[in-house]
Design a protein around this motif. Structure first.
Motif, PDB file in Angstrom:
ATOM      1  N   PRO A 264       0.834  -1.206   0.000  1.00 53.58           N
ATOM      2  CA  PRO A 264       0.000   0.000   0.000  1.00 53.58           C
ATOM      3  C   PRO A 264       0.871   1.260   0.000  1.00 53.58           C
ATOM      4  O   PRO A 264       1.900   1.316   0.673  1.00 53.58           O
ATOM      5  N   LEU A 265       0.460   2.253  -0.749  1.00 55.86           N
ATOM      6  CA  LEU A 265       1.257   3.471  -0.908  1.00 55.86           C
ATOM      7  C   LEU A 265       0.670   4.573  -0.027  1.00 55.86           C
ATOM      8  O   LEU A 265      -0.468   5.011  -0.235  1.00 55.86           O
ATOM      9  N   PRO A 266       1.440   5.062   0.955  1.00 54.04           N
ATOM     10  CA  PRO A 266       0.941   6.137   1.823  1.00 54.04           C
ATOM     11  C   PRO A 266       1.009   7.497   1.128  1.00 54.04           C
ATOM     12  O   PRO A 266       1.744   7.681   0.156  1.00 54.04           O
ATOM     13  N   LEU A 267       0.252   8.453   1.657  1.00 57.92           N
ATOM     14  CA  LEU A 267       0.210   9.786   1.058  1.00 57.92           C
ATOM     15  C   LEU A 267       1.586  10.439   1.021  1.00 57.92           C
ATOM     16  O   LEU A 267       1.920  11.156   0.071  1.00 57.92           O
ATOM     17  N   LYS A 268       2.388  10.176   2.033  1.00 61.07           N
ATOM     18  CA  LYS A 268       3.727  10.754   2.071  1.00 61.07           C
ATOM     19  C   LYS A 268       4.536  10.349   0.846  1.00 61.07           C
ATOM     20  O   LYS A 268       5.211  11.177   0.217  1.00 61.07           O
ATOM     21  N   ASN A 269       4.476   9.076   0.499  1.00 62.94           N
ATOM     22  CA  ASN A 269       5.207   8.596  -0.677  1.00 62.94           C
ATOM     23  C   ASN A 269       4.617   9.140  -1.975  1.00 62.94           C
ATOM     24  O   ASN A 269       5.331   9.360  -2.946  1.00 62.94           O
TER      25      ASN A 269
ATOM     26  N   ARG B 220       3.358  12.083  -2.366  1.00 59.39           N
ATOM     27  CA  ARG B 220       3.871  13.452  -2.515  1.00 59.39           C
ATOM     28  C   ARG B 220       5.304  13.428  -3.053  1.00 59.39           C
ATOM     29  O   ARG B 220       5.701  14.304  -3.817  1.00 59.39           O
ATOM     30  N   GLU B 221       6.067  12.417  -2.665  1.00 61.56           N
ATOM     31  CA  GLU B 221       7.443  12.308  -3.149  1.00 61.56           C
ATOM     32  C   GLU B 221       7.493  12.084  -4.662  1.00 61.56           C
ATOM     33  O   GLU B 221       8.487  12.427  -5.312  1.00 61.56           O
ATOM     34  N   LEU B 222       6.426  11.501  -5.215  1.00 59.81           N
ATOM     35  CA  LEU B 222       6.365  11.320  -6.665  1.00 59.81           C
ATOM     36  C   LEU B 222       6.503  12.652  -7.392  1.00 59.81           C
ATOM     37  O   LEU B 222       7.044  12.731  -8.491  1.00 59.81           O
ATOM     38  N   PHE B 223       5.975  13.695  -6.760  1.00 55.12           N
ATOM     39  CA  PHE B 223       5.938  15.005  -7.389  1.00 55.12           C
ATOM     40  C   PHE B 223       6.863  16.004  -6.697  1.00 55.12           C
ATOM     41  O   PHE B 223       6.657  17.219  -6.784  1.00 55.12           O
ATOM     42  N   ALA B 224       7.878  15.483  -5.997  1.00 57.87           N
ATOM     43  CA  ALA B 224       8.838  16.329  -5.270  1.00 57.87           C
ATOM     44  C   ALA B 224       8.099  17.280  -4.339  1.00 57.87           C
ATOM     45  O   ALA B 224       8.526  18.416  -4.132  1.00 57.87           O
ATOM     46  N   GLU B 225       6.970  16.797  -3.806  1.00 60.74           N
ATOM     47  CA  GLU B 225       6.144  17.548  -2.859  1.00 60.74           C
ATOM     48  C   GLU B 225       5.624  18.855  -3.447  1.00 60.74           C
ATOM     49  O   GLU B 225       5.240  19.777  -2.712  1.00 60.74           O
ATOM     50  N   ALA B 226       5.565  18.913  -4.793  1.00 62.96           N
ATOM     51  CA  ALA B 226       5.022  20.108  -5.440  1.00 62.96           C
ATOM     52  C   ALA B 226       3.497  20.091  -5.482  1.00 62.96           C
ATOM     53  O   ALA B 226       2.858  21.117  -5.735  1.00 62.96           O
TER      54      ALA B 226
ATOM     55  N   GLY C 221       0.054  19.211  -3.287  1.00 62.59           N
ATOM     56  CA  GLY C 221      -0.373  19.084  -1.907  1.00 62.59           C
ATOM     57  C   GLY C 221      -1.224  17.856  -1.646  1.00 62.59           C
ATOM     58  O   GLY C 221      -1.705  17.183  -2.572  1.00 62.59           O
ATOM     59  N   VAL C 222      -1.424  17.560  -0.361  1.00 61.91           N
ATOM     60  CA  VAL C 222      -2.194  16.391   0.052  1.00 61.91           C
ATOM     61  C   VAL C 222      -3.628  16.467  -0.450  1.00 61.91           C
ATOM     62  O   VAL C 222      -4.196  15.470  -0.910  1.00 61.91           O
ATOM     63  N   ASP C 223      -4.243  17.632  -0.363  1.00 61.12           N
ATOM     64  CA  ASP C 223      -5.632  17.766  -0.807  1.00 61.12           C
ATOM     65  C   ASP C 223      -5.784  17.431  -2.284  1.00 61.12           C
ATOM     66  O   ASP C 223      -6.751  16.772  -2.693  1.00 61.12           O
ATOM     67  N   SER C 224      -4.829  17.881  -3.094  1.00 64.24           N
ATOM     68  CA  SER C 224      -4.881  17.586  -4.532  1.00 64.24           C
ATOM     69  C   SER C 224      -4.704  16.093  -4.785  1.00 64.24           C
ATOM     70  O   SER C 224      -5.366  15.511  -5.658  1.00 64.24           O
ATOM     71  N   ILE C 225      -3.818  15.463  -4.017  1.00 65.81           N
ATOM     72  CA  ILE C 225      -3.603  14.025  -4.174  1.00 65.81           C
ATOM     73  C   ILE C 225      -4.856  13.252  -3.786  1.00 65.81           C
ATOM     74  O   ILE C 225      -5.258  12.302  -4.470  1.00 65.81           O
ATOM     75  N   LYS C 226      -5.494  13.667  -2.696  1.00 68.44           N
ATOM     76  CA  LYS C 226      -6.732  13.001  -2.279  1.00 68.44           C
ATOM     77  C   LYS C 226      -7.810  13.144  -3.349  1.00 68.44           C
ATOM     78  O   LYS C 226      -8.585  12.213  -3.590  1.00 68.44           O
TER      79      LYS C 226
END
Length: 223
Positions: A20-25, A27-33, A35-40
Protein backbone atom coordinates in the motif's frame (compact mmCIF):
# COMPACT_ATOMS: atom_id res chain seq x y z
CA UNK A 1 2.98 19.20 -14.43
CA UNK A 2 -0.73 19.50 -15.07
CA UNK A 3 -3.25 17.48 -13.07
CA UNK A 4 -4.01 15.10 -15.94
CA UNK A 5 -0.37 14.04 -16.16
CA UNK A 6 -0.07 13.94 -12.35
CA UNK A 7 -3.06 11.63 -12.12
CA UNK A 8 -1.48 9.35 -14.72
CA UNK A 9 1.77 9.22 -12.72
CA UNK A 10 -0.13 8.48 -9.51
CA UNK A 11 -2.13 5.71 -11.15
CA UNK A 12 1.04 4.12 -12.51
CA UNK A 13 2.77 4.26 -9.14
CA UNK A 14 -0.20 2.64 -7.41
CA UNK A 15 -0.41 -0.10 -10.03
CA UNK A 16 3.30 -0.88 -9.72
CA UNK A 17 3.55 -0.69 -5.92
CA UNK A 18 3.87 -4.03 -4.15
CA UNK A 19 2.68 -2.57 -0.86
CA UNK A 20 0.00 0.00 0.00
CA UNK A 21 1.26 3.47 -0.91
CA UNK A 22 0.94 6.14 1.82
CA UNK A 23 0.21 9.79 1.06
CA UNK A 24 3.73 10.75 2.07
CA UNK A 25 5.21 8.60 -0.68
CA UNK A 26 2.67 9.89 -3.17
CA UNK A 27 3.87 13.45 -2.52
CA UNK A 28 7.44 12.31 -3.15
CA UNK A 29 6.37 11.32 -6.66
CA UNK A 30 5.94 15.00 -7.39
CA UNK A 31 8.84 16.33 -5.27
CA UNK A 32 6.14 17.55 -2.86
CA UNK A 33 5.02 20.11 -5.44
CA UNK A 34 1.47 18.79 -5.22
CA UNK A 35 -0.37 19.08 -1.91
CA UNK A 36 -2.19 16.39 0.05
CA UNK A 37 -5.63 17.77 -0.81
CA UNK A 38 -4.88 17.59 -4.53
CA UNK A 39 -3.60 14.02 -4.17
CA UNK A 40 -6.73 13.00 -2.28
CA UNK A 41 -8.82 14.51 -5.05
CA UNK A 42 -6.89 12.50 -7.65
CA UNK A 43 -7.37 9.34 -5.59
CA UNK A 44 -11.13 9.85 -5.54
CA UNK A 45 -11.09 10.46 -9.31
CA UNK A 46 -9.14 7.26 -9.82
CA UNK A 47 -11.51 5.33 -7.58
CA UNK A 48 -14.43 6.56 -9.69
CA UNK A 49 -12.57 5.83 -12.94
CA UNK A 50 -12.15 2.18 -11.88
CA UNK A 51 -15.74 1.73 -10.67
CA UNK A 52 -17.32 -1.27 -12.38
CA UNK A 53 -13.99 -2.75 -13.46
CA UNK A 54 -12.30 -5.90 -12.23
CA UNK A 55 -9.88 -3.90 -10.09
CA UNK A 56 -10.66 -1.34 -7.42
CA UNK A 57 -8.66 1.32 -5.58
CA UNK A 58 -9.04 1.01 -1.82
CA UNK A 59 -7.67 2.67 1.30
CA UNK A 60 -6.20 0.42 3.99
CA UNK A 61 -4.31 1.11 7.20
CA UNK A 62 -0.91 1.85 5.65
CA UNK A 63 -1.99 3.55 2.43
CA UNK A 64 -3.79 3.02 -0.87
CA UNK A 65 -3.62 0.03 -3.22
CA UNK A 66 -5.25 -1.52 -6.26
CA UNK A 67 -6.75 -4.96 -5.69
CA UNK A 68 -8.98 -7.37 -7.54
CA UNK A 69 -12.67 -7.34 -6.71
CA UNK A 70 -14.04 -10.36 -4.80
CA UNK A 71 -16.14 -11.50 -7.76
CA UNK A 72 -12.93 -11.95 -9.78
CA UNK A 73 -11.62 -14.58 -7.35
CA UNK A 74 -13.29 -17.48 -9.17
CA UNK A 75 -11.47 -16.66 -12.41
CA UNK A 76 -8.09 -15.68 -10.98
CA UNK A 77 -7.94 -18.94 -9.04
CA UNK A 78 -7.85 -20.79 -12.36
CA UNK A 79 -4.46 -19.22 -13.09
CA UNK A 80 -3.05 -20.06 -9.67
CA UNK A 81 -4.96 -23.05 -8.29
CA UNK A 82 -4.00 -23.33 -4.65
CA UNK A 83 -5.61 -24.92 -1.67
CA UNK A 84 -7.30 -22.35 0.58
CA UNK A 85 -5.44 -21.55 3.80
CA UNK A 86 -6.37 -23.68 6.77
CA UNK A 87 -6.90 -22.33 10.26
CA UNK A 88 -8.16 -23.90 13.42
CA UNK A 89 -11.23 -22.42 14.99
CA UNK A 90 -9.06 -21.68 18.02
CA UNK A 91 -6.76 -19.52 15.90
CA UNK A 92 -9.58 -17.44 14.45
CA UNK A 93 -11.42 -17.07 17.74
CA UNK A 94 -8.24 -15.95 19.47
CA UNK A 95 -7.52 -13.42 16.73
CA UNK A 96 -11.10 -12.16 16.94
CA UNK A 97 -10.89 -11.69 20.69
CA UNK A 98 -7.69 -9.69 20.35
CA UNK A 99 -9.20 -7.58 17.55
CA UNK A 100 -12.38 -6.73 19.46
CA UNK A 101 -11.18 -6.61 23.05
CA UNK A 102 -7.61 -5.29 22.77
CA UNK A 103 -5.44 -4.86 24.65
CA UNK A 104 -5.88 -8.28 26.24
CA UNK A 105 -3.70 -10.79 28.04
CA UNK A 106 -3.55 -14.47 27.32
CA UNK A 107 -5.50 -15.01 30.54
CA UNK A 108 -8.25 -12.69 29.28
CA UNK A 109 -8.49 -14.71 26.08
CA UNK A 110 -8.70 -17.97 27.99
CA UNK A 111 -11.44 -16.58 30.22
CA UNK A 112 -13.47 -15.59 27.17
CA UNK A 113 -12.92 -18.81 25.22
CA UNK A 114 -13.15 -21.02 28.30
CA UNK A 115 -10.19 -23.14 27.23
CA UNK A 116 -6.41 -23.06 27.46
CA UNK A 117 -4.73 -21.21 24.58
CA UNK A 118 -1.51 -22.64 23.18
CA UNK A 119 1.60 -20.46 23.37
CA UNK A 120 2.43 -21.66 19.85
CA UNK A 121 -0.88 -20.29 18.59
CA UNK A 122 -0.06 -16.83 19.95
CA UNK A 123 3.45 -17.02 18.50
CA UNK A 124 2.13 -17.85 15.05
CA UNK A 125 -0.21 -14.86 15.15
CA UNK A 126 2.83 -12.75 16.06
CA UNK A 127 4.94 -14.34 13.32
CA UNK A 128 2.19 -13.61 10.80
CA UNK A 129 2.44 -9.97 11.87
CA UNK A 130 -1.20 -9.76 12.95
CA UNK A 131 -0.68 -9.24 16.70
CA UNK A 132 2.03 -7.76 18.90
CA UNK A 133 2.81 -7.08 22.55
CA UNK A 134 2.17 -3.41 23.31
CA UNK A 135 2.86 -3.49 27.05
CA UNK A 136 2.32 -5.39 30.28
CA UNK A 137 -0.52 -5.29 32.78
CA UNK A 138 0.39 -4.15 36.27
CA UNK A 139 -0.65 -7.41 37.90
CA UNK A 140 1.16 -10.42 39.38
CA UNK A 141 3.53 -11.75 36.73
CA UNK A 142 3.02 -8.62 34.59
CA UNK A 143 1.27 -10.52 31.76
CA UNK A 144 1.80 -9.27 28.22
CA UNK A 145 -0.92 -7.17 26.59
CA UNK A 146 -1.67 -8.11 22.99
CA UNK A 147 -3.15 -5.93 20.25
CA UNK A 148 -3.54 -6.14 16.48
CA UNK A 149 -1.14 -4.48 14.03
CA UNK A 150 -1.41 -2.40 10.88
CA UNK A 151 -0.44 -5.55 8.99
CA UNK A 152 -3.59 -7.17 10.36
CA UNK A 153 -5.68 -4.28 9.03
CA UNK A 154 -3.99 -4.42 5.61
CA UNK A 155 -4.38 -8.19 5.28
CA UNK A 156 -8.05 -8.03 6.19
CA UNK A 157 -8.75 -5.06 3.94
CA UNK A 158 -9.51 -2.65 6.76
CA UNK A 159 -8.56 0.98 7.06
CA UNK A 160 -8.97 1.05 10.84
CA UNK A 161 -10.43 -0.99 13.70
CA UNK A 162 -13.55 1.16 13.44
CA UNK A 163 -14.38 -0.78 10.26
CA UNK A 164 -14.77 -4.06 12.14
CA UNK A 165 -18.45 -5.05 12.28
CA UNK A 166 -20.18 -4.00 15.49
CA UNK A 167 -20.92 -6.71 18.04
CA UNK A 168 -24.17 -6.97 19.96
CA UNK A 169 -22.43 -8.97 22.68
CA UNK A 170 -18.69 -8.20 22.54
CA UNK A 171 -17.93 -10.59 25.42
CA UNK A 172 -19.01 -13.63 23.41
CA UNK A 173 -16.07 -15.19 21.60
CA UNK A 174 -18.34 -16.98 19.15
CA UNK A 175 -19.89 -13.71 18.02
CA UNK A 176 -16.48 -12.10 17.69
CA UNK A 177 -15.22 -15.01 15.61
CA UNK A 178 -18.17 -14.89 13.24
CA UNK A 179 -17.95 -11.16 12.71
CA UNK A 180 -14.21 -11.16 12.18
CA UNK A 181 -14.45 -14.01 9.71
CA UNK A 182 -17.05 -12.06 7.73
CA UNK A 183 -14.65 -9.11 7.62
CA UNK A 184 -12.07 -11.10 5.63
CA UNK A 185 -11.75 -9.54 2.19
CA UNK A 186 -9.95 -10.01 -1.12
CA UNK A 187 -7.28 -10.05 -2.24
CA UNK A 188 -4.71 -10.36 0.51
CA UNK A 189 -6.45 -13.07 2.48
CA UNK A 190 -6.23 -15.33 -0.57
CA UNK A 191 -2.45 -15.29 -0.36
CA UNK A 192 -2.12 -15.80 3.38
CA UNK A 193 -0.89 -19.17 4.55
CA UNK A 194 -0.50 -20.03 8.22
CA UNK A 195 0.24 -23.49 9.63
CA UNK A 196 -2.66 -24.54 11.81
CA UNK A 197 -2.12 -25.05 15.51
CA UNK A 198 -3.78 -28.15 16.86
CA UNK A 199 -4.73 -26.83 20.29
CA UNK A 200 -8.45 -27.32 19.88
CA UNK A 201 -9.17 -30.27 17.68
CA UNK A 202 -9.11 -30.92 13.93
CA UNK A 203 -8.27 -28.31 11.32
CA UNK A 204 -10.81 -26.55 9.17
CA UNK A 205 -10.66 -24.72 5.88
CA UNK A 206 -11.15 -20.96 5.97
CA UNK A 207 -12.69 -19.51 2.83
CA UNK A 208 -13.91 -16.03 1.96
CA UNK A 209 -17.38 -17.30 2.84
CA UNK A 210 -16.13 -17.87 6.37
CA UNK A 211 -17.44 -21.41 6.65
CA UNK A 212 -16.45 -23.13 9.87
CA UNK A 213 -16.39 -26.77 10.79
CA UNK A 214 -17.25 -27.24 14.48
CA UNK A 215 -14.54 -28.82 16.57
CA UNK A 216 -14.29 -30.19 20.09
CA UNK A 217 -12.98 -27.91 22.83
CA UNK A 218 -10.28 -28.57 25.41
CA UNK A 219 -10.82 -28.43 29.10
CA UNK A 220 -11.04 -25.29 31.22
CA UNK A 221 -8.07 -22.91 31.35
CA UNK A 222 -5.37 -23.29 33.90
CA UNK A 223 -5.93 -21.51 37.17
Amino acid sequence: MNMVDAKRVLETALMCAQQPLPLKNMRELFAEAIGVDSIKHMLEDLRNDWAGRGMELVSVATGWRFQSRPEMREYLDRLHPEKPPKYTRATLETLAIIAYRQPVTRGDMEDIRGVTISSLLIKQLEDRGWVEVIGHREAPGRPALFATTKQFLDDFGLGSLDQLPLLDHPAQAGDAFGHLASAMKEPTIATISMPAVDDAGPQMTMSLDAQVTPEPEMGPPHE
